[in-house]
Design an enzyme around this catalytic site. Structure first.
Site, PDB file in Angstrom:
ATOM      1  N   ASP A 165      43.659  38.520  42.039  1.00 25.41           N
ATOM      2  CA  ASP A 165      43.856  37.963  43.546  1.00 25.41           C
ATOM      3  C   ASP A 165      43.062  38.797  44.430  1.00 25.41           C
ATOM      4  O   ASP A 165      43.259  38.821  45.681  1.00 25.41           O
ATOM      5  CB  ASP A 165      45.384  38.360  43.897  1.00 25.41           C
ATOM      6  CG  ASP A 165      45.706  39.460  43.567  1.00 25.41           C
ATOM      7  OD1 ASP A 165      44.943  40.488  43.342  1.00 25.41           O
ATOM      8  OD2 ASP A 165      47.018  40.127  43.949  1.00 25.41           O
ATOM      9  N   SER A 184      48.743  44.165  38.121  1.00 23.43           N
ATOM     10  CA  SER A 184      47.595  43.710  39.030  1.00 23.43           C
ATOM     11  C   SER A 184      46.195  45.041  38.498  1.00 23.43           C
ATOM     12  O   SER A 184      45.808  44.843  37.484  1.00 23.43           O
ATOM     13  CB  SER A 184      47.701  44.306  40.607  1.00 23.43           C
ATOM     14  OG  SER A 184      46.412  43.798  41.198  1.00 23.43           O
TER      15      SER A 184
END
Length: 541
Positions: free
Chosen positions: A280, A64
């Protein structure tokens, strides 16, 4: 289970001695060179989980918003949710097992979780753009293959796309087609339908500058661009061709440093947004005429979506229950606005997406966002069925139109997980439909000034919290000290919580002015340092 093959392959993916890792909300994350054995073993675990659930399971190779040299892995459950907590424990056991114990631990997991070894197993694999991701995903494939699992490697995808693909597969296509084209078509069709209804439809082009964190978001947005209606013009920055992933850019950088990313020039009052490394999370921002930077974070995104959905639900005239779920980090002004002005119930839960998602499932319409820009909207099965029925059959024109807009919203939102691409399209559609500028959206409420700090401690476990992490139970005397400090400042609050990943205590403080928020945060950090075993020199103001 072929124990010889297991031994042979396991030896190709040896565990570094003395390394222990913990499966948390983000799965496993650490330096990429330490993860080979973990990837192999998560391939094994995905096969077991797939057999236990008689469903396809996802494995995403990503870290991420972490630096490029890190990597990580997380498993995706059948409906695109995060791995069930009971299996997080199995993941940790398997990752930390010595090589000779692997077979034994696999057998134990099969017994505890009632895994039928004779069932077929199917796993979907995705990865981000890190240099280490391709090799690590091959280790995952070794693990899947050794236990006889089938796999489909989707290659480079955003994390939310993998969640979506897994959900489509396990709902036999009810949620959508389990292909990237299916994802692009479903979202762009819903978005195009919504944009058609907007007051200025067709005349003005909507420009949006997007900082892609030098990550996967840039690749996937370029693939999706041909699907967008012509009214929307996106301009991609930090697309990964020149710079390092997440370096001085991305949603996390912008949120933490409260300034624009490197490599994106902002003109006054232009709409800009940033994705994080695996797409995300999303935050918006702009620069006003005086050159001041304004951040629009997850709290304000949740508020915009809530305003819009509440109006539509009122028009449809159904008694559907809507609520917003936040964490203790949500700005006090957002909570006050939602509860007092919008009259929408707000629930506070522990930090971590799984807690927010779980709580949001209790309502007909559950909106959840973390302040960092990770979030989505969940619609209950009953609510969705009702809305789709009204969009088809309702006689009253206005009610039917409102139901149709809601139906397109349901299709545009990725309900499996926070999704920067989907959230961006939801926001763009709402701004167009309501005719709002980015400044008008920002002006809905004014954030209370706040400050985030962290204090290094010898052992983060000395801190114990309650009331969704808003109060400290241990060490003794800490909460009393915080209460006394908070009393000194207007409109203030503060809380402390242990980090989930390292020996630091995180501190959050709000006040009526930035000066007061900073002073309160500093005083609370000193209290933590003295009462919770601070390491190194005391915090400096």
């Amino acid at each position: 289970m072929d124990s010889e093959a297991l031994q042979k392959y396991s030896a190709l993916h040896p565990k570094p001695t003395g390394l222990t890792l913990q499966y948390g909300t983000a799965g496993f994350r650490t330096k990429a060179e330490q993860l080979d054995h973990v990837m192999f073993r998560m391939g094994l675990l995905a096969v077991l989980r797939s057999k236990a659930m008689v469903s396809t399971i996802g494995i995403m190779v990503t870290a991420s918003h972490n630096p490029e040299e890190d990597n990580g892995v997380k498993l995706v459950d059948p409906l695109g949710e995060m791995l069930h907590p009971s299996w997080e424990e199995y993941a940790t056991q398997l990752a930390n097992a010595e090589e000779r114990e692997l077979q034994k631990i696999i057998t134990e997991i099969c017994q505890k979780a009632a895994v039928n070894q004779h069932k077929d197993a199917s796993v979907f694999i995705g990865r981000d753009t890190r240099p280490s991701s391709k090799k690590l995903s091959r280790s995952v494939i070794d693990g899947i293959s050794v236990l006889g699992g089938q796999y489909h490697d989707y290659g480079l995808v955003t994390t939310p796309q993998l969640h979506y693909l897994v959900c489509c597969q396990n709902t036999q296509g009810q949620y959508g087609k389990a292909t990237l084209e299916g994802y692009y078509e479903k979202l762009s069709k819903a978005f195009t339908e919504l944009i058609k209804q907007s007051p200025s439809s067709g005349e003005s082009q909507r420009h949006l500058k997007i900082d892609c964190a030098n990550g996967i978001g840039a690749l996937k947005l370029s693939e999706m661009e041909p699907y967008f209606p012509k009214e929307v013009l996106i301009h991609l920055y930090n697309d990964g061709t020149k710079e390092k992933l997440n370096h001085l850019c991305g949603a996390d950088f912008v949120k933490v440093h409260q300034k624009p990313p490197r490599g994106l020039d902002m003109e006054p009052n232009e709409r800009c947004c940033s994705f994080d490394g695996d797409a995300d999370r999303i935050v918006y921002y702009y620069k006003d005429a005086t050159g001041r930077f304004h951040l629009i974070d997850g709290d304000k995104i949740a508020t915009l979506i809530s305003i819009f959905l509440k109006e539509l639900l009122a028009k449809v005239g159904q008694t559907l229950k809507m609520a917003v779920v936040q964490t203790a980090y949500a700005n006090g002004s957002s909570t006050r606005y939602l509860e007092e002005t919008l009259k929408v119930p707000v629930h506070c839960v522990k930090t971590g997406v799984k807690h927010l998602h779980h709580k949001a499932q209790e309502f007909d319409v559950g909106v959840y966002f973390e302040a960092n820009g990770h979030g989505t909207v969940l619609f209950s099965k009953a609510a969705e069925t009702k809305i789709r029925q009204l969009a088809k059959e309702e006689k009253d024109n206005e009610k039917r139109q409102a139901a149709k807009v809601l139906e397109n919203m349901i299709d545009l939102i990725n309900q499996t997980v926070g999704d920067a691409i989907s959230d961006m399209l939801v926001i763009e559609a709402i701004l167009a439909l309501k005719g709002l500028t980015v400044q008008q959206w920002d002006a809905v409420y004014t954030d209370l000034p706040n400050r985030l700090l962290k204090v290094q401690v010898a052992d983060r476990r000395v801190i114990d919290t309650t009331d969704a992490e808003r109060r400290a139970l241990a060490p003794p005397g800490l909460q009393e000290k915080i209460d006394a400090l908070v009393k000194k400042y207007k409109l203030s609050r503060a809380f402390v919580r242990p980090s989930g990943t390292e020996d630091v205590v995180r501190i959050y403080a709000e006040g009526d002015t930035q000066e007061n928020a900073d002073a309160l945060a500093h005083e609370v950090s000193l209290a933590v340092y003295h009462l919770a075993g601070g390491k190194g020199a005391p915090p400096q103001p």
